[in-house]
Design a protein around this motif. Structure first.
Motif, PDB file in Angstrom:
ATOM      1  N   GLY A 176      41.346  40.400  41.272  1.00  0.00           N
ATOM      2  CA  GLY A 176      41.006  40.014  39.907  1.00  0.00           C
ATOM      3  C   GLY A 176      39.522  39.749  39.736  1.00  0.00           C
ATOM      4  O   GLY A 176      38.915  40.168  38.744  1.00  0.00           O
ATOM      5  N   VAL A 219      37.608  36.069  33.985  1.00  0.00           N
ATOM      6  CA  VAL A 219      38.890  35.571  33.464  1.00  0.00           C
ATOM      7  C   VAL A 219      39.826  36.738  33.138  1.00  0.00           C
ATOM      8  O   VAL A 219      41.010  36.726  33.503  1.00  0.00           O
ATOM      9  CB  VAL A 219      38.676  34.692  32.214  1.00  0.00           C
ATOM     10  N   VAL A 220      39.292  37.760  32.469  1.00  0.00           N
ATOM     11  CA  VAL A 220      40.112  38.928  32.116  1.00  0.00           C
ATOM     12  C   VAL A 220      40.584  39.644  33.375  1.00  0.00           C
ATOM     13  O   VAL A 220      41.756  40.036  33.486  1.00  0.00           O
ATOM     14  CB  VAL A 220      39.317  39.895  31.213  1.00  0.00           C
ATOM     15  N   SER A 244      43.323  37.526  35.195  1.00  0.00           N
ATOM     16  CA  SER A 244      44.577  37.526  34.423  1.00  0.00           C
ATOM     17  C   SER A 244      45.272  38.872  34.546  1.00  0.00           C
ATOM     18  O   SER A 244      46.501  38.947  34.674  1.00  0.00           O
ATOM     19  CB  SER A 244      44.304  37.199  32.952  1.00  0.00           C
ATOM     20  N   GLU A 245      44.505  39.963  34.542  1.00  0.00           N
ATOM     21  CA  GLU A 245      45.086  41.299  34.677  1.00  0.00           C
ATOM     22  C   GLU A 245      45.727  41.485  36.050  1.00  0.00           C
ATOM     23  O   GLU A 245      46.827  42.027  36.169  1.00  0.00           O
ATOM     24  CB  GLU A 245      43.998  42.354  34.464  1.00  0.00           C
ATOM     25  N   ALA A 280      48.913  39.345  36.285  1.00  0.00           N
ATOM     26  CA  ALA A 280      49.953  39.870  35.387  1.00  0.00           C
ATOM     27  C   ALA A 280      50.611  41.098  36.004  1.00  0.00           C
ATOM     28  O   ALA A 280      51.840  41.253  35.951  1.00  0.00           O
ATOM     29  CB  ALA A 280      49.341  40.218  34.038  1.00  0.00           C
ATOM     30  N   ARG A 324      49.915  44.289  32.201  1.00  0.00           N
ATOM     31  CA  ARG A 324      48.589  43.905  32.667  1.00  0.00           C
ATOM     32  C   ARG A 324      47.547  43.953  31.552  1.00  0.00           C
ATOM     33  O   ARG A 324      46.631  43.137  31.510  1.00  0.00           O
ATOM     34  CB  ARG A 324      48.158  44.787  33.834  1.00  0.00           C
ATOM     35  N   VAL A 383      48.054  40.838  28.672  1.00  0.00           N
ATOM     36  CA  VAL A 383      47.744  39.449  29.010  1.00  0.00           C
ATOM     37  C   VAL A 383      46.309  39.092  28.649  1.00  0.00           C
ATOM     38  O   VAL A 383      46.027  37.999  28.137  1.00  0.00           O
ATOM     39  CB  VAL A 383      48.006  39.195  30.510  1.00  0.00           C
ATOM     40  N   ALA A 384      45.373  40.009  28.888  1.00  0.00           N
ATOM     41  CA  ALA A 384      43.972  39.743  28.571  1.00  0.00           C
ATOM     42  C   ALA A 384      43.793  39.440  27.089  1.00  0.00           C
ATOM     43  O   ALA A 384      43.044  38.529  26.709  1.00  0.00           O
ATOM     44  CB  ALA A 384      43.112  40.938  28.971  1.00  0.00           C
ATOM     45  N   ILE A 394      45.258  35.953  26.124  1.00  0.00           N
ATOM     46  CA  ILE A 394      44.307  34.878  26.461  1.00  0.00           C
ATOM     47  C   ILE A 394      43.185  34.837  25.444  1.00  0.00           C
ATOM     48  O   ILE A 394      42.771  33.762  24.981  1.00  0.00           O
ATOM     49  CB  ILE A 394      43.747  35.090  27.877  1.00  0.00           C
TER      50      ILE A 394
END
Length: 291
Positions: free
Chosen positions: A9, A246-247, A250-251, A254, A263, A266-267, A270
């Motif tokens: 990530g 962060v993106v 999270s990807e 996910a 995947r 989710v970005a 958020i």
């Protein structure tokens, strides 16, 4: 597993940050969201592949792609956006123009390189290394280190050089900067070159990571990078870096725990949640008028 996904990530996030920086730089100077940036990213990846296939070597090939893509960024501004600024057109006109340019570049890539997915060689693959019991690929480490160095260089340029000072002056007040002797058009040109160059590097790194390129690859990557820029506070460089990480994280999580089909979503979830709480982004400045 957790550490591996975290590193995956962060690696993706650093590359998204490189793309997001292009959005932030242009927005900071012109208050314009440059929606052609995703296609510029795809352009850089395709020409990196072309130069690699000519047996020029990986580093020279990427360097040539970076220069060529930076020039493309300048051409986009000089041919389409600067005439609109000189006519004092409404911001929506420039926004629509960048969307049109994005599709033009994408279609030119299809014409020149074909619409099919093409193989991109893996960059600097020397196997795996053991970190705290987890096997991490050297390609991932390389991408992370290169992205970190480049983002550090960009930060240094903007914060501690004369051209960076000029960029910050133009960002705050173009008319006052011009009165102080700053060539505003040259600053804008340099900004577009810098954004295009960073997109080309990001495109080469991501293509080497996934080992493929295709004409439409810039759409989702560009949207995620734009989300990262807005998440951190568009126009704020360190905000773009934080938003990218962060993106990316999270990807990665996910894809592991929810499945690959979730995947991308989710970005954006958020992003929406953050903007409901802080409309200007995590590090955004109040008073910025967004286009």
């Amino acid at each position: 597993m957790f550490l591996e996904q975290l590193i995956n990530g962060i690696t993706l996030g650093m590359v998204y940050a490189l793309i997001a920086v292009g959005y932030s730089l242009v927005f900071g100077i012109l208050r314009l969201v440059n929606f052609s940036h995703g296609s510029v990213y795809a352009f850089g990846a395709h020409f990196a592949l072309l130069f690699i296939s000519m047996n020029l070597g990986v580093i020279p090939a990427i360097a040539l792609s970076v220069i060529l893509t930076g020039v493309l960024g300048v051409l986009i501004d000089k041919s389409a956006l600067q005439p609109l600024r000189s006519k004092k057109s409404k911001p929506i006109a420039a926004l629509i123009t960048t969307i049109g340019i994005s599709y033009i570049i994408q279609n030119l890539l299809m014409i020149g390189f074909g619409s099919q997915t093409k193989f991109f060689p893996k960059l600097f693959d020397y196997g795996t290394v053991n970190i705290l019991g987890s096997q991490i690929g050297t390609t991932q480490l390389f991408i992370f280190l290169v992205s970190l160095v480049l983002l550090s260089v960009l930060t240094y340029i903007i914060r501690f050089t004369r051209v960076g000072l000029a960029m910050r002056a133009v960002e705050q007040n173009q008319k006052a900067a011009h009165l102080m002797g700053i060539d505003v058009n040259k600053v804008i040109t340099f900004t577009f070159f810098l954004g295009g160059a960073s997109a080309a590097i990001a495109g080469s790194l991501i293509s080497g990571y996934y080992q493929m390129v295709y004409a439409g690859m810039g759409f989702m990557a560009g949207m995620k990078a734009f989300s990262a820029a807005v998440l951190g506070g568009i126009g704020v460089l360190y905000g773009s870096i934080f938003g990218g990480v962060v993106v990316g994280i999270s990807e990665s999580f996910a894809a592991t725990y929810l499945g690959g089909s979730y995947r991308d979503a989710v970005a954006f979830v958020i992003l929406i949640l953050v903007l409901l709480v802080r409309p200007n982004g995590l590090f955004g400045k109040k008073g910025i008028t967004k286009v």
